[in-house]
Design an enzyme around this catalytic site. Structure first.
Site, PDB file in Angstrom:
ATOM      1  N   CYS A 115      -1.318-100.358   5.876  1.00 50.31           N
ATOM      2  CA  CYS A 115      -0.315 -99.533   5.180  1.00 50.31           C
ATOM      3  C   CYS A 115      -0.611 -98.036   5.260  1.00 50.31           C
ATOM      4  O   CYS A 115       0.269 -97.220   5.029  1.00 50.31           O
ATOM      5  CB  CYS A 115      -0.183 -99.968   3.726  1.00 50.31           C
ATOM      6  SG  CYS A 115       0.300-101.687   3.569  1.00 50.31           S
ATOM      7  N   HIS A 252       3.217 -94.089   0.151  1.00 54.48           N
ATOM      8  CA  HIS A 252       3.410 -95.439   0.673  1.00 54.48           C
ATOM      9  C   HIS A 252       4.183 -96.249  -0.374  1.00 54.48           C
ATOM     10  O   HIS A 252       3.894 -96.177  -1.564  1.00 54.48           O
ATOM     11  CB  HIS A 252       2.050 -96.075   0.954  1.00 54.48           C
ATOM     12  CG  HIS A 252       2.141 -97.537   1.228  1.00 54.48           C
ATOM     13  ND1 HIS A 252       3.011 -98.055   2.167  1.00 54.48           N
ATOM     14  CD2 HIS A 252       1.488 -98.595   0.682  1.00 54.48           C
ATOM     15  CE1 HIS A 252       2.875 -99.360   2.180  1.00 54.48           C
ATOM     16  NE2 HIS A 252       1.966 -99.726   1.294  1.00 54.48           N
ATOM     17  N   ASN A 282       7.807-103.280   0.811  1.00 48.10           N
ATOM     18  CA  ASN A 282       6.637-102.682   1.457  1.00 48.10           C
ATOM     19  C   ASN A 282       6.704-102.964   2.961  1.00 48.10           C
ATOM     20  O   ASN A 282       6.547-104.109   3.382  1.00 48.10           O
ATOM     21  CB  ASN A 282       5.380-103.284   0.829  1.00 48.10           C
ATOM     22  CG  ASN A 282       4.096-102.694   1.376  1.00 48.10           C
ATOM     23  OD1 ASN A 282       4.105-102.004   2.398  1.00 48.10           O
ATOM     24  ND2 ASN A 282       2.989-102.974   0.709  1.00 48.10           N
TER      25      ASN A 282
HETATM   26  O1  UT7 Z   1       0.420-101.826   0.546  1.00 50.60           O
HETATM   27  C1  UT7 Z   1      -0.779-101.830  -0.148  1.00 50.60           C
HETATM   28  C2  UT7 Z   1      -1.010-103.177  -0.585  1.00 50.60           C
HETATM   29  N1  UT7 Z   1      -0.241-103.730  -1.603  1.00 50.60           N
HETATM   30  C3  UT7 Z   1      -0.098-103.231  -2.834  1.00 50.60           C
HETATM   31  O2  UT7 Z   1      -0.360-102.091  -3.118  1.00 50.60           O
HETATM   32  C4  UT7 Z   1       0.349-104.174  -3.898  1.00 50.60           C
HETATM   33  C5  UT7 Z   1      -0.465-103.982  -5.127  1.00 50.60           C
HETATM   34  N2  UT7 Z   1      -0.208-104.939  -6.184  1.00 50.60           N
HETATM   35  C6  UT7 Z   1       0.984-105.078  -6.795  1.00 50.60           C
HETATM   36  O3  UT7 Z   1       1.958-104.456  -6.451  1.00 50.60           O
HETATM   37  C7  UT7 Z   1       1.065-106.016  -7.978  1.00 50.60           C
HETATM   38  O4  UT7 Z   1      -0.239-106.347  -8.403  1.00 50.60           O
HETATM   39  C8  UT7 Z   1       1.877-107.315  -7.705  1.00 50.60           C
HETATM   40  C9  UT7 Z   1       3.338-106.987  -7.582  1.00 50.60           C
HETATM   41  C10 UT7 Z   1       1.351-107.974  -6.446  1.00 50.60           C
HETATM   42  C11 UT7 Z   1       1.697-108.293  -8.865  1.00 50.60           C
HETATM   43  O5  UT7 Z   1       2.097-107.692 -10.092  1.00 50.60           O
HETATM   44  P1  UT7 Z   1       1.151-107.809 -11.379  1.00 50.60           P
HETATM   45  O6  UT7 Z   1       1.876-107.174 -12.493  1.00 50.60           O
HETATM   46  O7  UT7 Z   1      -0.197-107.268 -10.990  1.00 50.60           O
HETATM   47  O8  UT7 Z   1       1.144-109.361 -11.617  1.00 50.60           O
HETATM   48  P2  UT7 Z   1      -0.097-110.369 -11.590  1.00 50.60           P
HETATM   49  O9  UT7 Z   1      -0.654-110.508 -10.217  1.00 50.60           O
HETATM   50  O10 UT7 Z   1      -1.026-109.958 -12.693  1.00 50.60           O
HETATM   51  O11 UT7 Z   1       0.635-111.720 -11.960  1.00 50.60           O
HETATM   52  C12 UT7 Z   1       1.246-111.926 -13.250  1.00 50.60           C
HETATM   53  C13 UT7 Z   1       1.877-113.295 -13.275  1.00 50.60           C
HETATM   54  C14 UT7 Z   1       0.956-114.395 -12.788  1.00 50.60           C
HETATM   55  O12 UT7 Z   1       1.166-115.527 -13.589  1.00 50.60           O
HETATM   56  P3  UT7 Z   1       0.135-115.915 -14.759  1.00 50.60           P
HETATM   57  O13 UT7 Z   1      -1.188-116.101 -14.073  1.00 50.60           O
HETATM   58  O14 UT7 Z   1       0.163-114.744 -15.680  1.00 50.60           O
HETATM   59  O15 UT7 Z   1       0.726-117.184 -15.317  1.00 50.60           O
HETATM   60  C15 UT7 Z   1       1.433-114.679 -11.386  1.00 50.60           C
HETATM   61  O16 UT7 Z   1       1.174-115.999 -10.981  1.00 50.60           O
HETATM   62  O17 UT7 Z   1       3.032-113.323 -12.405  1.00 50.60           O
HETATM   63  C16 UT7 Z   1       2.914-114.450 -11.533  1.00 50.60           C
HETATM   64  N3  UT7 Z   1       3.593-114.132 -10.284  1.00 50.60           N
HETATM   65  C17 UT7 Z   1       4.907-114.311 -10.093  1.00 50.60           C
HETATM   66  N4  UT7 Z   1       5.881-114.805 -10.887  1.00 50.60           N
HETATM   67  C18 UT7 Z   1       7.132-114.848 -10.390  1.00 50.60           C
HETATM   68  C19 UT7 Z   1       3.047-113.590  -9.161  1.00 50.60           C
HETATM   69  N5  UT7 Z   1       4.002-113.428  -8.239  1.00 50.60           N
HETATM   70  C20 UT7 Z   1       5.157-113.880  -8.779  1.00 50.60           C
HETATM   71  C21 UT7 Z   1       6.477-113.960  -8.312  1.00 50.60           C
HETATM   72  N6  UT7 Z   1       7.427-114.452  -9.142  1.00 50.60           N
HETATM   73  N7  UT7 Z   1       6.826-113.557  -7.076  1.00 50.60           N
END
Ligand code: UT7
Length: 325
Positions: A115, A252, A282
């Protein structure tokens, strides 16, 4: 004092025609439009058609950038293409772009910084120009990330899209002050200790397969905000500027919450941050040039304005570039 400056002569973009809204993904995965919008700001992404390759996207973006610059392909003496999704393991996708644009001189190579790739490519092009080894450089970020996603993994499949952006950098002259037009500074960083937080679980040497993207999203989020804010601070400090001197921040485009948190950390009002994450998701190395092109096309970024690019990606890699447009 007269100095060589790498100046932006033209920009171009290409997005595949197929729009995939969140609701379409929610039909196949345990996710929802609401979750994706609230956690990321993403509403839709573009997905390349079967047989539509990274080089096809790159060529379309490059042709638009060349038209905008008023240059024929034959004027280009270097192509630097940032991608983590090349057409083939080798040769470099940049050489395919070179051939299909009808360019038979100079050099063409790919850069792999995921990225952060476009910032890495821009820094490389700027250094070739400043060293007198290139005059007109095509700097491209192009990706077909849809090809390396695990479409059964809701934690990653909803986050990425395909696209390409390109920029023509031309050698010009400046006085050596921040009143010049062109690239003032680039800062690149990497820290390979974070490999396991964001990687693809395949490759020619390790598995003889292409593999799929794996990410610890929460950890990447935390590092992204800290690293991009540091890279911005360094660009400002190096040039004796403050955040209020910058007209536009072009980060980004991974997640709207990362854009907002980074802007808060460096003290920038969100109205000066270009965001295309809702429409593009992204697109890895294509995300910064796609955001740039959108803001140039709608008249926000204008000639003579100060523009700060920043990115962070797998590796980890991160960096910034400061340009007077
Ligand atoms: O390009 C550089 C690389 N990428 C990035 O910079 C991405 C960086 N990270 C992020 O943007 C965020 O961390 C995410 C969008 C990937 C995730 O958001 P978050 O607020 O950090 O959520 P989380 O990973 O803490 O997950 C919260 C909950 C989890 O469920 P539990 O464990 O709380 O029951 C996940 O399993 O959301 C769940 N979850 C989803 N639910 C519905 C994860 N993905 C999904 C989904 N739909 N697509």
């Amino acid at each position: 004092m007269s100095v060589v400056r790498s100046q932006v002569a033209g920009v171009g973009a290409y997005l595949p025609s197929r729009v995939v809204p969140n609701a379409e993904l929610a039909q196949k995965l345990d996710t929802s439009d609401e979750w994706i919008r609230e956690r990321t700001g993403i509403r839709e992404r573009r997905i390349a058609a079967d047989g539509e390759l990274t080089s096809d996207l790159a060529i379309a973006a490059s042709q638009e950038a060349l038209r905008a610059a008023g240059l024929l392909p034959s004027a280009i003496d270097l192509i630097v293409l940032a991608t983590a999704t090349p057409d083939e393991t080798f040769p470099a996708t940049a050489t395919t772009v070179q051939a299909r644009l009808g360019i038979t001189r100079g050099a063409a190579f790919d850069i792999q910084a995921v990225c952060s790739g476009f910032v890495y490519a821009l820094a490389t092009a700027d250094n070739f120009i400043k060293a007198g080894q290139a005059k007109n450089v095509l700097v491209i970020g192009a990706e077909t990330f849809s090809r390396i996603l695990d479409w059964n993994d809701r934690t990653t499949a909803v986050l990425f899209g395909d696209g390409a952006g390109a920029l023509v950098l031309t050698a010009g002259k400046g006085e050596g002050t921040t009143k010049d037009r062109g690239v003032f500074s680039t800062h690149l960083f990497s820290d390979g200790r974070h490999h396991d937080l964001l990687y693809v679980d395949g490759g020619p040497s390790k598995t003889m397969t292409t593999g799929h993207l794996r990410m610890e999203g929460r950890e990447v989020f935390r590092h992204a905000v800290a690293n991009m804010a540091d890279a911005i601070d360094l660009a400002l400090k190096t040039n004796g500027l403050s955040a209020s001197d910058i007209d536009w921040f072009v980060p980004h485009q991974a997640n709207q919450r990362i854009l907002d948190a980074t802007a808060r950390k460096v003290g920038v009002h969100p109205s000066r941050v270009i965001s295309t994450v809702a429409q593009h998701a992204n697109t890895s190395a294509a995300s910064v040039p796609l955001a740039l092109v959108a803001a140039v096309a709608d008249g926000r970024i204008k000639r003579e304005q100060l523009v700060l690019l920043e990115a962070m990606g797998g590796g980890f890699t991160w960096g910034s570039a400061l340009i007077r447009w």
